[in-house]
Design a protein around this motif. Structure first.
Motif, short mmCIF file in Angstrom:
data_model
loop_
_atom_site.label_atom_id
_atom_site.label_comp_id
_atom_site.label_asym_id
_atom_site.label_seq_id
_atom_site.Cartn_x
_atom_site.Cartn_y
_atom_site.Cartn_z
N VAL A 179 0.85 -1.21 0.00
CA VAL A 179 0.00 0.00 0.00
C VAL A 179 0.88 1.25 0.00
CG1 VAL A 179 -2.00 -1.00 1.18
CG2 VAL A 179 -0.12 -0.11 2.56
N ASN A 180 0.33 2.34 -0.54
CA ASN A 180 1.00 3.62 -0.33
C ASN A 180 0.45 4.22 0.97
OD1 ASN A 180 -1.43 4.85 -0.95
ND2 ASN A 180 -0.83 5.48 -3.01
N GLU A 181 0.93 5.40 1.32
CA GLU A 181 0.52 5.98 2.62
C GLU A 181 -0.98 6.21 2.72
OE1 GLU A 181 3.42 9.21 2.19
OE2 GLU A 181 3.63 9.10 4.37
N VAL A 211 4.77 -0.57 3.01
CA VAL A 211 4.15 0.75 2.85
C VAL A 211 5.13 1.60 2.04
CG1 VAL A 211 3.17 2.78 3.99
CG2 VAL A 211 2.98 0.53 5.10
N THR A 212 4.67 2.04 0.85
CA THR A 212 5.54 2.90 0.03
C THR A 212 5.27 4.36 0.39
OG1 THR A 212 4.00 3.02 -1.83
CG2 THR A 212 5.61 1.23 -1.86
N LEU A 213 6.35 5.15 0.39
CA LEU A 213 6.28 6.53 0.90
C LEU A 213 6.74 7.54 -0.14
CD1 LEU A 213 8.03 5.65 4.30
CD2 LEU A 213 5.56 5.90 3.97
N GLY A 214 6.51 7.25 -1.43
CA GLY A 214 6.92 8.17 -2.49
C GLY A 214 8.41 8.41 -2.44
N GLU A 215 8.82 9.70 -2.51
CA GLU A 215 10.26 10.01 -2.56
C GLU A 215 10.97 9.71 -1.25
OE1 GLU A 215 10.64 14.11 -3.56
OE2 GLU A 215 9.43 14.76 -1.87
N ARG A 216 10.20 9.33 -0.21
CA ARG A 216 10.86 8.95 1.06
C ARG A 216 11.14 7.45 1.13
NH1 ARG A 216 7.15 9.95 4.85
NH2 ARG A 216 5.62 10.57 3.27
N GLY A 217 10.83 6.71 0.07
CA GLY A 217 11.18 5.29 0.06
C GLY A 217 10.05 4.39 0.49
N CYS A 218 10.38 3.36 1.27
CA CYS A 218 9.34 2.43 1.72
C CYS A 218 9.79 1.72 2.99
CB CYS A 218 9.02 1.40 0.63
SG CYS A 218 10.40 0.33 0.25
N ALA A 242 4.44 4.85 -10.51
CA ALA A 242 5.58 4.55 -9.61
C ALA A 242 5.25 3.31 -8.77
CB ALA A 242 5.87 5.73 -8.70
N GLY A 243 4.06 3.32 -8.17
CA GLY A 243 3.65 2.19 -7.33
C GLY A 243 3.53 0.90 -8.13
N ASP A 244 2.98 0.98 -9.32
CA ASP A 244 2.81 -0.23 -10.14
C ASP A 244 4.17 -0.81 -10.54
OD1 ASP A 244 0.05 0.04 -10.01
OD2 ASP A 244 -0.06 1.21 -11.85
P1 ADP Z 1 2.01 5.18 -5.58
O1 ADP Z 1 2.44 5.47 -6.99
O2 ADP Z 1 1.24 3.90 -5.45
O3 ADP Z 1 1.34 6.33 -4.89
P2 ADP Z 1 4.49 5.85 -4.18
O4 ADP Z 1 4.28 7.27 -4.60
O5 ADP Z 1 4.62 5.59 -2.71
O6 ADP Z 1 3.38 4.87 -4.76
O7 ADP Z 1 5.81 5.35 -4.92
C1 ADP Z 1 6.22 3.99 -4.94
C2 ADP Z 1 7.74 3.90 -4.91
O8 ADP Z 1 8.25 4.59 -6.06
C3 ADP Z 1 8.39 4.58 -3.71
O9 ADP Z 1 8.46 3.68 -2.61
C4 ADP Z 1 9.76 4.93 -4.27
O10 ADP Z 1 10.63 3.80 -4.21
C5 ADP Z 1 9.47 5.24 -5.74
N1 ADP Z 1 9.28 6.69 -5.93
C6 ADP Z 1 8.12 7.39 -5.95
N2 ADP Z 1 8.33 8.72 -6.10
C7 ADP Z 1 9.67 8.87 -6.20
C8 ADP Z 1 10.56 9.98 -6.39
N3 ADP Z 1 10.09 11.25 -6.49
N4 ADP Z 1 11.91 9.75 -6.45
C9 ADP Z 1 12.39 8.48 -6.36
N5 ADP Z 1 11.62 7.38 -6.19
C10 ADP Z 1 10.29 7.56 -6.11
#
Ligand code: ADP
Length: 293
Positions: A179-181, A211-218, A242-244
């Protein structure tokens, strides 16, 4: 080992507009493109481009044959994709040149025509060694999850987009919940990974969580271990898919028998590369484009 994805396939109609259309307004678009989309299709492409052996099951309407062809051309087995007499699932997306905001109308169409009989046909075709990958964009999700549990098939579940009925689904067969946040918050009431893990562990004790956290990793919780994987620093231009991409590469790593920490690193590398490129499907990298772990 192979992966069986049961999921959505969409046609995305993307219109570049000066601003998002107002109620009653007719607006000329300055550009238009038709793209492949849908979380199921994106994750299948990511798995195939990562080198995994993957089959896709789902429903397409008449206009969706291009989606099936795209999957097949990327090495996905599409023998379980069924044509139905229902309009193709699609999305109409306006992207504002002024604000870069978007507005999206999704039509489930063929993705919502996946019926109970088809669940049985698809899962009868599953091998005992298959890992099933699911999102939440097609119909009959409760039946699919219950049948996977009954058959003892391990499931990777990405409950996106989240809907309230997920909380009542039988998640006992879910090996990995990703899941994302936002989805973590919707599912457990908290976007904090550690608090979410405490709730998941109580409700579904055998389920691992990412749990994926976008640019903060997971953050990953598996076999009593907590692993934090930072994101790779890149100049992001479009975070769609990104998540897919992350999920496809993570599962490909599991299929190869890599340690979980290496699966997380691989998934993070691939998704970091994906966000440096525009679009969904076209942004998903091939394995050969990634630096060696
Ligand atoms: P979703 O697309 O489902 O919302 P996230 O935004 O959490 O998922 O992104 C999934 C993964 O993609 C993150 O855990 C990270 O590894 C990578 N990611 C997403 N955004 C960035 C970013 N700006 N820079 C580097 N890696 C990213």
């Amino acid at each position: 080992m192979s992966v069986l994805i049961i999921g959505s396939m969409n046609l995305d109609y993307v219109y570049q507009v000066p601003h998002l259309a107002l109620p009653g307004e007719s607006l000329m678009a300055t550009a238009m493109s038709t793209n492949a989309g849908g979380k199921g299709l994106n994750q299948a492409l990511a798995l195939a481009r990562a080198g995994a052996c993957v089959r896709h099951a789902g429903c397409i309407g008449e206009a969706g044959t291009v989606l099936r062809d795209l999957l097949a051309n990327n090495g996905v087995d599409v023998s379980l994709v069924q044509e139905v007499d229902v309009p193709q699932g699609s999305a109409v997306i306006q992207v504002s040149s002024e604000s870069a905001q978007n507005s999206i109308v999704v039509f489930g169409g063929s993705n919502r025509a996946f019926g109970k009989a088809q669940v049985m046909i698809v899962l009868d075709a599953a091998l005992p060694t298959d890992r099933v990958v699911l999102q939440n964009e097609i119909s009959c999700m409760d039946v699919i999850l219950a049948e996977c549990a009954r058959r003892g098939l391990p499931v990777v579940f990405n409950p996106a987009p989240y809907s309230d009925d997920v909380a009542n689904m039988d998640l006992s067969s879910v090996e990995w919940l990703i899941v994302n946040e936002v989805e973590a918050e919707q599912l457990t009431g908290t976007g904090d990974p550690d608090e979410a893990q405490a709730i998941v562990a109580k409700r579904w004790p055998k389920t691992n969580l990412v749990v994926t956290l976008g640019e903060r990793g997971c953050v990953c919780f598996a076999a009593g271990e907590r692993i934090y994987q930072p994101a790779f620093a890149v100049d992001a231009v479009d975070t769609t898919a990104a998540g897919d991409t992350f999920i496809g590469y993570f599962v490909a790593g599991l299929e190869e028998g890599l340690p979980v920490k290496d699966c997380l690193c691989l998934a993070s590398q691939a998704s970091a590369l994906a966000v440096t490129r525009p679009g969904a499907a076209p942004s998903i990298p091939r394995r050969s484009e990634l630096p060696a772990l």
